[in-house]
Motif scaffolding. Structure first.
Motif, PDB file in Angstrom:
ATOM      1  N   LYS A 134     -58.512  91.548  10.734  1.00  0.00           N
ATOM      2  CA  LYS A 134     -58.125  90.491   9.799  1.00  0.00           C
ATOM      3  C   LYS A 134     -58.236  90.946   8.340  1.00  0.00           C
ATOM      4  O   LYS A 134     -57.969  90.155   7.426  1.00  0.00           O
ATOM      5  N   ASN A 135     -58.645  92.190   8.129  1.00  0.00           N
ATOM      6  CA  ASN A 135     -58.783  92.760   6.788  1.00  0.00           C
ATOM      7  C   ASN A 135     -59.747  91.935   5.914  1.00  0.00           C
ATOM      8  O   ASN A 135     -59.508  91.699   4.732  1.00  0.00           O
ATOM      9  N   ILE A 136     -60.839  91.504   6.527  1.00  0.00           N
ATOM     10  CA  ILE A 136     -61.839  90.695   5.829  1.00  0.00           C
ATOM     11  C   ILE A 136     -62.933  91.610   5.276  1.00  0.00           C
ATOM     12  O   ILE A 136     -63.432  92.493   5.986  1.00  0.00           O
ATOM     13  N   SER A 137     -63.285  91.396   4.035  1.00  0.00           N
ATOM     14  CA  SER A 137     -64.386  92.129   3.399  1.00  0.00           C
ATOM     15  C   SER A 137     -65.558  91.171   3.174  1.00  0.00           C
ATOM     16  O   SER A 137     -65.358  89.983   2.909  1.00  0.00           O
ATOM     17  N   ALA A 138     -66.752  91.692   3.276  1.00  0.00           N
ATOM     18  CA  ALA A 138     -67.945  90.879   3.075  1.00  0.00           C
ATOM     19  C   ALA A 138     -68.983  91.674   2.299  1.00  0.00           C
ATOM     20  O   ALA A 138     -69.150  92.875   2.524  1.00  0.00           O
ATOM     21  N   VAL A 153     -83.438  85.814   1.873  1.00  0.00           N
ATOM     22  CA  VAL A 153     -82.379  84.869   1.520  1.00  0.00           C
ATOM     23  C   VAL A 153     -81.354  85.611   0.675  1.00  0.00           C
ATOM     24  O   VAL A 153     -81.711  86.249  -0.324  1.00  0.00           O
ATOM     25  N   MET A 154     -80.081  85.524   1.092  1.00  0.00           N
ATOM     26  CA  MET A 154     -79.029  86.274   0.423  1.00  0.00           C
ATOM     27  C   MET A 154     -77.865  85.349   0.042  1.00  0.00           C
ATOM     28  O   MET A 154     -77.678  84.284   0.633  1.00  0.00           O
ATOM     29  N   ARG A 155     -77.101  85.812  -0.907  1.00  0.00           N
ATOM     30  CA  ARG A 155     -75.823  85.177  -1.230  1.00  0.00           C
ATOM     31  C   ARG A 155     -74.714  86.067  -0.689  1.00  0.00           C
ATOM     32  O   ARG A 155     -74.558  87.215  -1.111  1.00  0.00           O
ATOM     33  N   GLY A 156     -73.985  85.557   0.278  1.00  0.00           N
ATOM     34  CA  GLY A 156     -72.927  86.333   0.892  1.00  0.00           C
ATOM     35  C   GLY A 156     -71.553  85.868   0.431  1.00  0.00           C
ATOM     36  O   GLY A 156     -71.303  84.670   0.292  1.00  0.00           O
ATOM     37  N   THR A 157     -70.673  86.812   0.202  1.00  0.00           N
ATOM     38  CA  THR A 157     -69.290  86.528  -0.227  1.00  0.00           C
ATOM     39  C   THR A 157     -68.328  87.193   0.733  1.00  0.00           C
ATOM     40  O   THR A 157     -68.455  88.388   1.028  1.00  0.00           O
ATOM     41  N   GLN A 158     -67.377  86.407   1.228  1.00  0.00           N
ATOM     42  CA  GLN A 158     -66.382  86.916   2.164  1.00  0.00           C
ATOM     43  C   GLN A 158     -64.991  86.714   1.572  1.00  0.00           C
ATOM     44  O   GLN A 158     -64.678  85.627   1.058  1.00  0.00           O
ATOM     45  N   SER A 159     -64.187  87.738   1.620  1.00  0.00           N
ATOM     46  CA  SER A 159     -62.858  87.653   1.019  1.00  0.00           C
ATOM     47  C   SER A 159     -61.817  88.198   1.979  1.00  0.00           C
ATOM     48  O   SER A 159     -62.085  89.113   2.766  1.00  0.00           O
ATOM     49  N   GLN A 160     -60.609  87.615   1.907  1.00  0.00           N
ATOM     50  CA  GLN A 160     -59.474  88.006   2.746  1.00  0.00           C
ATOM     51  C   GLN A 160     -58.215  87.938   1.902  1.00  0.00           C
ATOM     52  O   GLN A 160     -58.063  87.012   1.081  1.00  0.00           O
ATOM     53  N   PRO A 161     -57.340  88.899   2.020  1.00  0.00           N
ATOM     54  CA  PRO A 161     -56.117  88.883   1.205  1.00  0.00           C
ATOM     55  C   PRO A 161     -55.361  87.565   1.335  1.00  0.00           C
ATOM     56  O   PRO A 161     -55.155  87.046   2.433  1.00  0.00           O
ATOM     57  N   GLY A 162     -54.967  87.023   0.172  1.00  0.00           N
ATOM     58  CA  GLY A 162     -54.208  85.784   0.145  1.00  0.00           C
ATOM     59  C   GLY A 162     -55.048  84.534   0.186  1.00  0.00           C
ATOM     60  O   GLY A 162     -54.501  83.423   0.169  1.00  0.00           O
ATOM     61  N   GLN A 163     -56.382  84.652   0.232  1.00  0.00           N
ATOM     62  CA  GLN A 163     -57.249  83.475   0.282  1.00  0.00           C
ATOM     63  C   GLN A 163     -58.344  83.600  -0.780  1.00  0.00           C
ATOM     64  O   GLN A 163     -58.694  84.700  -1.210  1.00  0.00           O
TER      65      GLN A 163
END
Length: 229
Positions: free
Chosen positions: A162-166, A188-198
């Motif tokens: 899905k070409n998802i980066s985290a 405790v962490m802050r997580g960021t997930q990104s996907q092209p076009g979103q």
């Protein structure tokens, strides 16, 4: 004045210091039965010496401190008092100072490892899908690393398709428990997930990391989420 100083130094301060050192050793050791017996006998000898010294003073008007013919006895008194004081310092250092230093060192080490492995498990790059898993596995016990790679293999494969980066960044990490061979750390962490076009999505992640000490090295045994209630 000279005799008074010698009385205070050799007849009063030396036996008091020796007795205090023996009692101090007992406090440091927590008064085991064997030291209760030994300390009682040694303190009794000190009291007997004080009584004998007082009797000699009443009879001959001299004490260990004021007897010009007994420098060797004064040296022995000072030597015994010094030996007791040194023993108290050594016992205090080995029983209190060294364990405190080891606890501080281990606390920092397990928190550092838990933080690193937690960030690695929540980080993923499609271009190099196994790098974060390999990094996390490097902190784990050998018997756990293989199972960990298998557990996360399918998940990373789906993310890569899905070409998802985290990415994840620790906000805080706290020691929950620490023993001679086991530890537990909450991260405790802050997580960021990104996907092209979103739009990137951000979430707070909480993990509990269990560690064990093997061959004088802290390794990770378990990573589990902390569910909010």
């Amino acid at each position: 004045m000279r005799n008074l100083a010698r009385v205070l130094a050799f007849d009063v301060a030396a036996p008091v210091a020796a007795a205090a050192a023996l009692l101090g050793i007992g406090v440091v050791l927590g008064w085991p039965l064997w030291w209760v017996s030994a300390c009682s006998m040694l303190c009794l000898l000190i009291v007997e010496g004080i009584v004998v010294n007082f009797v000699l003073y009443r009879r001959d008007s001299v004490t260990v401190g004021t007897d010009d013919d007994g420098p060797g006895l004064r040296l022995a008194v000072v030597g015994l008092a010094t030996a007791a004081a040194v023993a108290a310092v050594v016992v205090g250092y080995t029983e209190w100072t060294l364990p405190d230093q080891e606890f501080t060192r281990d606390s920092a080490e397990v928190v550092r490892i838990a933080t690193a492995v937690s960030e690695a498990t929540a980080t993923f790059t499609p271009a190099d899908p196994t790098s974060s898993i390999d990094k996390a596995a490097s902190f784990m016990a050998p018997e756990r690393a293989g199972a960990f790679k298998s557990e996360f293999g399918k998940a990373t494969s789906d993310l890569a398709k899905k070409n998802i980066s985290a990415t994840a960044q620790a906000m805080s990490a706290g020691l929950e428990a620490l023993g001679p061979s086991a530890a537990s750390v909450a991260v405790v962490m802050r997580g960021t997930q990104s996907q092209p076009g979103q739009q990137p999505s951000t979430a707070v992640l909480a993990l509990r990391v269990g560690l064990a000490k093997q061959d004088d090295r802290w390794v990770v045994l378990d990573i589990s989420p902390i569910n909010a209630r």
